[in-house]
Every structure is written in C-alpha cells, then in structure tokens.
Scaffold this active site. Sequence first.
Site, PDB file in Angstrom:
ATOM      1  N   THR A 134      16.265 -47.962  -5.493  1.00 17.66           N
ATOM      2  CA  THR A 134      17.383 -47.804  -4.562  1.00 17.66           C
ATOM      3  C   THR A 134      18.482 -48.802  -4.925  1.00 17.66           C
ATOM      4  OG1 THR A 134      17.963 -47.616  -2.215  1.00 17.66           O
ATOM      5  CG2 THR A 134      16.431 -49.373  -2.816  1.00 17.66           C
TER       6      THR A 134
ATOM      7  N   LYS B 267      20.022 -48.402  -9.259  1.00 17.84           N
ATOM      8  CA  LYS B 267      19.788 -47.039  -9.743  1.00 17.84           C
ATOM      9  C   LYS B 267      20.349 -46.779 -11.142  1.00 17.84           C
ATOM     10  CE  LYS B 267      19.354 -44.694  -5.282  1.00 17.84           C
ATOM     11  NZ  LYS B 267      19.788 -43.548  -4.462  1.00 17.84           N
TER      12      LYS B 267
ATOM     13  N   GLY C 258      32.581 -40.748  -0.627  1.00 12.11           N
ATOM     14  CA  GLY C 258      31.937 -41.879  -1.282  1.00 12.11           C
ATOM     15  C   GLY C 258      31.996 -41.713  -2.780  1.00 12.11           C
TER      16      GLY C 258
ATOM     17  N   GLY D 263      29.491 -43.731  -5.013  1.00 13.14           N
ATOM     18  CA  GLY D 263      28.382 -44.426  -5.657  1.00 13.14           C
ATOM     19  C   GLY D 263      27.347 -43.487  -6.246  1.00 13.14           C
TER      20      GLY D 263
ATOM     21  N   ASN E 288      37.376 -40.733  -1.725  1.00 13.68           N
ATOM     22  CA  ASN E 288      36.883 -42.100  -1.665  1.00 13.68           C
ATOM     23  C   ASN E 288      38.069 -43.032  -1.516  1.00 13.68           C
ATOM     24  OD1 ASN E 288      34.535 -43.910  -1.854  1.00 13.68           O
ATOM     25  ND2 ASN E 288      35.577 -44.693  -3.673  1.00 13.68           N
TER      26      ASN E 288
ATOM     27  N   THR F 207      38.511 -45.665  -2.936  1.00 14.24           N
ATOM     28  CA  THR F 207      38.907 -46.063  -4.299  1.00 14.24           C
ATOM     29  C   THR F 207      39.043 -44.788  -5.112  1.00 14.24           C
ATOM     30  OG1 THR F 207      37.567 -48.070  -4.047  1.00 14.24           O
ATOM     31  CG2 THR F 207      38.297 -47.501  -6.280  1.00 14.24           C
TER      32      THR F 207
ATOM     33  N   GLU G 161      39.838 -44.014  -8.023  1.00 14.74           N
ATOM     34  CA  GLU G 161      39.321 -43.985  -9.396  1.00 14.74           C
ATOM     35  C   GLU G 161      37.859 -43.513  -9.436  1.00 14.74           C
ATOM     36  OE1 GLU G 161      42.855 -46.318  -9.129  1.00 14.74           O
ATOM     37  OE2 GLU G 161      40.933 -46.556  -8.067  1.00 14.74           O
TER      38      GLU G 161
ATOM     39  N   TYR H 209      19.852 -43.012   7.013  1.00 18.86           N
ATOM     40  CA  TYR H 209      18.773 -42.680   7.955  1.00 18.86           C
ATOM     41  C   TYR H 209      18.619 -43.723   9.058  1.00 18.86           C
ATOM     42  CZ  TYR H 209      15.726 -45.636   4.929  1.00 18.86           C
ATOM     43  OH  TYR H 209      15.165 -46.655   4.196  1.00 18.86           O
TER      44      TYR H 209
END
Length: 962
Positions: free
Chosen positions: A731, A735, A805, A807, A828, A830, A832, A903
């Site tokens: 996690t 990752k 997001g 990531g 997002n 950001t 980029e 969660y």
Amino acid sequence: MKKPLAFTPLALSLSLVALSAFTTTSFVLPSAPLAATATATTIATLLTPSSNVPNEKSIEKKNEKIHEFRHRFPFRHSSLALAATTKDTASKSKVETKKGPPPKPKYKFQNYDKPIILMGLSSTNGNELERLALSLSGALVGNQPKKLEKMVENLERSQGAGLLGGGDDDFFDGDDDDIEAMIQNIKNGKTAKGEEIPNTDQVQPKVVAGISLSALGLDAEGPFVLDASLIRDLIRQKTLSLKSGVIVLDFNHAAFRDQEGYNAKEFEVDLIRALSSVAMQLYEDEGLLSVYVNVQLDDEEGMSEEAKERKNVIEKDVLIPFTDYELCIKNEGLMPPATEGDETESSLPSWNDIEWELQRMIARALLPPPIVGESATSGGANSADLLMGMNTFFLSLSFPKVEDAAPYVEEMCKDVDSMEYRVDLLASAREYLEHNSETCDEEDKKPDPRFDILYQQQRLRTLCRPHAQRAPALPFAGSDIIDNALPIVYTVRTAHQAGTWPDDEAGIRQMFDLLELGLRSAVEVLDVESAWDKQLTDKLLVRAQQRYTSLILGSHHVVGSEVTMEEAIELYRQCRISNRAHGAKVVLSINDNENNKDQMAYEASVAAAKMDDPEIPNIGLVLGEQGSYSRILNPRFTPVTHESLPAKAAPGQLTAAEIMAARVLTGQIPSQKYAILGHNIAYSVSPQMQGSAFEAVRLPHVYTRADVATVEEFVEGPIWNDDNFGGCSVTIPHKQNIIPHVDVLTDAAKEIGSINTVIVKKDKFGTRVLIGDNTDWKGIFNPLRRKLGDDSGKKGSNGMALILGGGGTARAAAYAASKLGLERIYFNRTPEKAMDLAKEFGGIVAHSLDNDAESKDSLGAILAEHQGSLEVVISTLPAAADFTLPEWVLASSALPIVFDVNYKPYSTALLLQAMEKGCDVVRGSEMLWEQGVGQFELWTGRTAPYGVMKKVVLENCLPKSK
C-alpha cells in the site's frame, strides 16, 4: 353496461398487451367448448393452431372501439400491477400462434440481457410462480424500488406495453358509452373510472418490489394469452431485458379455474395450446433462459386433480423440453413468511430458501462458461483451477436421505469446500429405477422420484447455507454477491466404479438422464464417468457446453485390480473426455504397498499433466485402507469424511483435519509468512481480513504489518528474506517503489505501473521467483461491473467515468474504467498528474468541474462536446479532503454511480452527498475485500472464503452504532 364476468384478480402482476401495431394475425380463444379435455389431448395437437376460431372480422369489429380508445389513451396507471402496498389486476393481449422450424439451441453465457421465464403450475393458493418472479425481478436490480419504478415507466411508454389494462374491467367492457364516459372523466381531471384523484401528499407511495409479466390473464372478455412475437420485438427494442421484469407462464393460472359466470373447461385445451406455443417460441426462437418451477405439494388438496392431470400431460413435452433449469417446491409457498426475530428452526424448509435457490440458480446460469485449463491467476469467476484448487476438500455424503445429515452439517461445513451429492446412494434413486423399469405397471407407479432427487439437493444447500463459511463468491446480476452457496459435486457412481448404480445398458442410459438432471439443478461440479457410451457422453457434454456453466469432472475408478503406471497415465488422459472435462479424477486399486504403490495415483497425475495442453486439475487417489496416504499426497479437491459422521463413505477415507495436519507435519504445507507493506498503516484491516481467511480454510499461515518508511528496509529485513516468505500486500507509499525488487510483472501491473501484491513462486529448479501483480483494479472493476451490468462501454453508449486524483489508485481506476469500456475524464488539483494519466491510459483532462460551456476544459463542456453520459465517478482523493461534487453533476435524471476508494470513514462526505441525491454508491470497504480476495487466491491457488473476508472488513469499518 353489460355485467362483466366475475374473476379473481391476478395480484401483483403486470401483463403486456399485444397492440395491433405489432401483430396483424391474432385470435381470441373460442368460447365454445372443445370436444376433448387437455388431459386427453397430445401435445403435438396442442402446439397446432386451433381450427375452432371465431371469424377474425367479427373479432376485429368487436374490438375496434377498444383499440381506438387504447391508442388515444394508452396509459392506465391504476391497472399497473406491482408488488406494492396495493394489489392490481392483469392486462390483456391476444394470441398469435406462429410455428417455424426450431433453430439449434443456443445460449448466451455472457452478456445475457433478455428476460427470464418461469413456467410451471402454481398451487391453488400458493401463487408460487408470480411470487418468485417478483422477488427475482427485484433482486436482479439490487432491490432498488426507484430503478424498478423507472422500468415500469419505460414499459408504460413503450408501444408494446402502452396499455397495462385489466384493473378496472368491471367498469369498462368496450361499449361506446363506456369509452365516451372514460374520455370525459379524463378530460375532467378525474380517473378513467370517474373517481377524484387524491392529493399525492396524502397518499402512501407504492414501493415497487418487483415486476412480474404474466403471459396469461382473465378479464370480462375471457382469457387472453401474450403474443410471443410481441415479446421478440420488445426484446430487440431493449424494452424488455434481464432487469425489466420476469415473464411467467403459469399453467394453473386463475383462467384454468371455474369462477362465477366462467367455465374454465371451455378454454382449457386452447389455453394449454397457446401457452405451450409461447413457451416453445420464446425458448427455441428467442433463446430465453427458462426455469421450470416444479410445485409438488405434500398436501393432496393443494392442487386440484385437474391441475395434476394437466401437469402430467405437459411436463415431458413442454415444461422440461422448453426449460434449462428446474426448481422444486413442496409446501414452502403455503408457509407464512418469516418475521424478524422468528425462532423457527432454521433448518426447516422455508419460502426464503426457495427464493434464494432461484437466485443462486440464475447466478450460476449467468456466469461465464468455464474454460478448460483456465488458470487461477486469470481470476475467472468459474475457474476449475480455483474451485478444485490447492488444499480444497469435498465431503462424500452417503445418507439415503439428505435430512439424515442435518445434525452434522454445521461441523462438516467448517472443514470442507464442497459437498458430494451421491445420487446413487439415495433411497429415491432406487425408486427412480423402479419407476422407470419396463416391468413396472403404470398403475403401480408412484410419483416420479426425479422431483425428490432434485428437491433433496436443494435441501442439502439449505442445510449448508447458514454454515457455508468457506463458500466462494458467486456474482449475481443484481450488483450483489451470493457468499453462502457451498458448491455441490453431483455424482451418479456405477457399480463397477465403486458405486451402486446399475451399469447394464438400461442403467447407463438412466444414469445419463440423471446427469442431465444435475445440469438442470445448476450444480457446480458434474462428475461424469469417462468409460461409458461415447454417444451418450457426447450428447451430455455438448448440451453442457451449449447451455450450462457446470464444471465437468471426468472420472474413472479401477476396482479390484491393479494397473501399470502407463495405464494409469492413460486413464487421466481418458478422463479429459476429448478436452471437454475441466478436471480429471482417477482412483486406483492396489493389492499391497510394495514399492510405494500408494503413490502411483499421484505420480501418474503429475506425469499426465505434462502430456496434454491445456493443463487441468488432476485428482489421484488409491482405494481402501492401503490407499490412505494417497489422500495426503493428493494436493487438490480431495474427497474426505468427517469425524462427526457415524460412518465413512468409503474405506480409507480421512478427515480434512487429519489430512491438513499430516501435510503440515510432512512439510507439504509450510507455515508461510505474509505481510502488508506500507507506512503509517496502523489503521489497515488487511491483517485481520487475511488472517481470518487463512484460519477459515485451515491454512497455517501468518499475516503481519510491515510499517516502514522505505521499501529498502523491508526487502533487507527478515520477512522478505525468510525461506517461507509467501508474499505481501503493498500500500501507500510503496506501490511503485517496490517494482525494482520483483522478478516478473504481470500485464496488469505493467500497464497500471504499480504493484499492490507480491506473489512468491518456485521455478523448476526450486529458485524463488517474485511476481508483482495488481488487484486494486479488480477491487474497482468487480463492484462496478455488477452495478453497470453488461451494457457498459458498448459501442455507441458514450459512457464516461470521472476519475478524481492522480496517485497509484487513480491509475488502477483508469485501468478498471478502460476494462469496463468507459471513456475516462481525469481531474486533479495538480493538472500535470492528470495529464500523465491521460497520456498513459487515454482520456481527457478536465481543468475544472464546472458546467461552463465557454471553457472547453470544464467537465460540463467535455460531456457536451462528446455527447457523453457520466456513468461513474471514482474518487481516489484522501477522505480528509472532505471532497464533494458540484451540485450540477448530481442534478441529472441519469445519476452516476459514485465510488470512493476510502474505507475509513465508512461514509465519506462524497458518499453522503451521493446517497442524499439518490445515487448508487460503492464504498472503499467493498474495494478492500474484493482486492483482498484476489490476493488470497493468487497466494493460495484456491477459492477465497468471501463471506468471511467481507464480514471482517465490515466489522472493522462500520460505525460502532451500526
């Protein structure tokens, strides 16, 4: 007005109407009685259009005014029959009989999106078929009343179901005066019947629980039957689909029973003919999935003698040939519904069990067809490599009646993954032989014991259901998972194969009949002995491939004599049954144990596996006490007994506990070490989830946390370098940083560019190989696929997914969305990172979530430019961000599914907003157990205990007040 015939309303059902726009050749059932009753008429005759039909011109003249009214005022809401707080009646259509040469049977295992048919005879007071249709219909859409309401509205708007009549037939009989009165009432703002329309604020809204589409109805004009060609047109127009209602063909409908002013006998033969014709056309021409609901009450008075005779006439020629599956019901339909807090013995039969069994049956039917040689790593929902996986067991039951096993079921279910239903050992199997014996007189025949053979299998499932903690996931079309269906191995073992079934010519023929009965029960595994008639075997397996999803286990038992190693290998190859078996089981005999003969079956299985492609699970055993060790050596799907049982099903059988203890002791199963790798992961539920899963299937593994700031700390530490390191979950924030430390990347890991799972394997030289995989995308894909159904991403659908997001989890979300066939829009803070996602996975970057037509990079402008519908929103943003969507995104009538990968908390700000607006939502907790199930199966090579893992996650994620 003329006085209409009195009739019993068809409660809670909805009948479609065949309008003249759809059919030009139709007839009304004649009112004159036919010379013969249904019981004296052959089905060949019943499927031939009647010659005793009134003149069509007279019928058209009679209905001219009715049709005129229907076209002018097509919606009659009061007659819409739903499972609601009120009961309405059925509507009508005319019958068109049309018969052509039936095409080859064909069945869509995947992407099936047509209605399901239930046919049979309900009991006089049970109304079983309609009730089942309503519950199944509701379950297919996830028991969401709003979705059902939209489907009802769609049916109302469609040409084919524009008129949902029947509810007020005492008022309306088609005369000119009636029509004018109804038109005037509607103009005056009243109901068609002239009643004041109540204030909607004071009316309790109906809660739609399901939609039952009845193919037969009865009103003041007499009985009427649905037009099969109309169903065909509505299916092709997508008005009727898997989730828009269940069609019912009840051959004991109220139209078959006398009522005041109505003589049912006058219409019986034509009603049977018409319904049989509809059944044949929908099954053969349209390929609809059909279930025979076989009601056979213990109470002799529960069904009239006329209905029983009718059933005898049509069962072999209509109800069985025009259905794929069969559900058996005794008195469950007459039992009062269970109430909350009911302390009734849970093992007793109940209506809830019948509804559950039908849903399980449909879930199995809609699985993808099993693929011979499909590996566990592919993650197929119907994989023999997993169901017959490593360290799995099935328990051989030897009771003459299933109910005899009831005291032992709870303990047995703790240790086994499947139950073997030995048909040849049942008392009803002996009755089956007597019933079908040529020497048995017709007068001496008891009711066909095939019903009892099917019913007892259902009872076995019912008994196991509360204790089925090792059951695998069974996806259901209603965006749900059935996690308490313990698989069944259906076996008819012949006398020369260590069983009791006669293996003379007649016995083998009847054995194949019983094997087909196993397919009709939607059994998970069908044991097919490989030594018998090739033509009968071919016929069975062709049918299994065309219409069923059962796994085929080819088998052969050598009893009383020894074979050579070469012969044993050839037996495994024989059990592949021309590469149509998904697993092979060979059982040998030995006279002594010189030269380790008890290992021959295992060694032959290994050798045979290398000789044919694709490789399938091989199961190898040796009979008798001398063969006990073979059961320890055999690594997968081993038949066992249980310590709680009064006797073993076969000499030499061991319990699962004995075998697992021996495997651990001999090193066959080392105690492996697993961990979750991350940083600041004290919150993680993975140790509890995976630890409980290992415990549930009796694997001696441990799972811990590895909370480290850098990946290097872990790969240089004791867990990674332990000889018994089995793998790890990965996690944030590791990752991507873990990638250089693995030897092999799966395709998913390569494309996503991150790893959440490390698997340890050994190559042929015994060298450790570290494999990097990603199951995060499956945690996103699986729940969304169940909610979206099979229509998502089809050509021309313009479905789009908004991914929030940038990531590693956003990458998995993009990969999952692409697999769902959805166009991707990225947002997002950001930009980029969003642009990187668009470059790697394809899609569009939104620079704002505004609905600004002047800004081409706003979400609103992008949707407008691409004429797309926003089907899914996936947020991978931290829960602490308290992100919510702009109000305009959730203001549409077509609301998106909102998925938040967090969660904890259980309901984020985004999910609370989405639920308030009426959106379907997917929580991060579901993603957690879905990806965790994928990890478990990759590590262990067997099915995961889905219910156990889900329960642990919910216990740790649900607010304590819940």
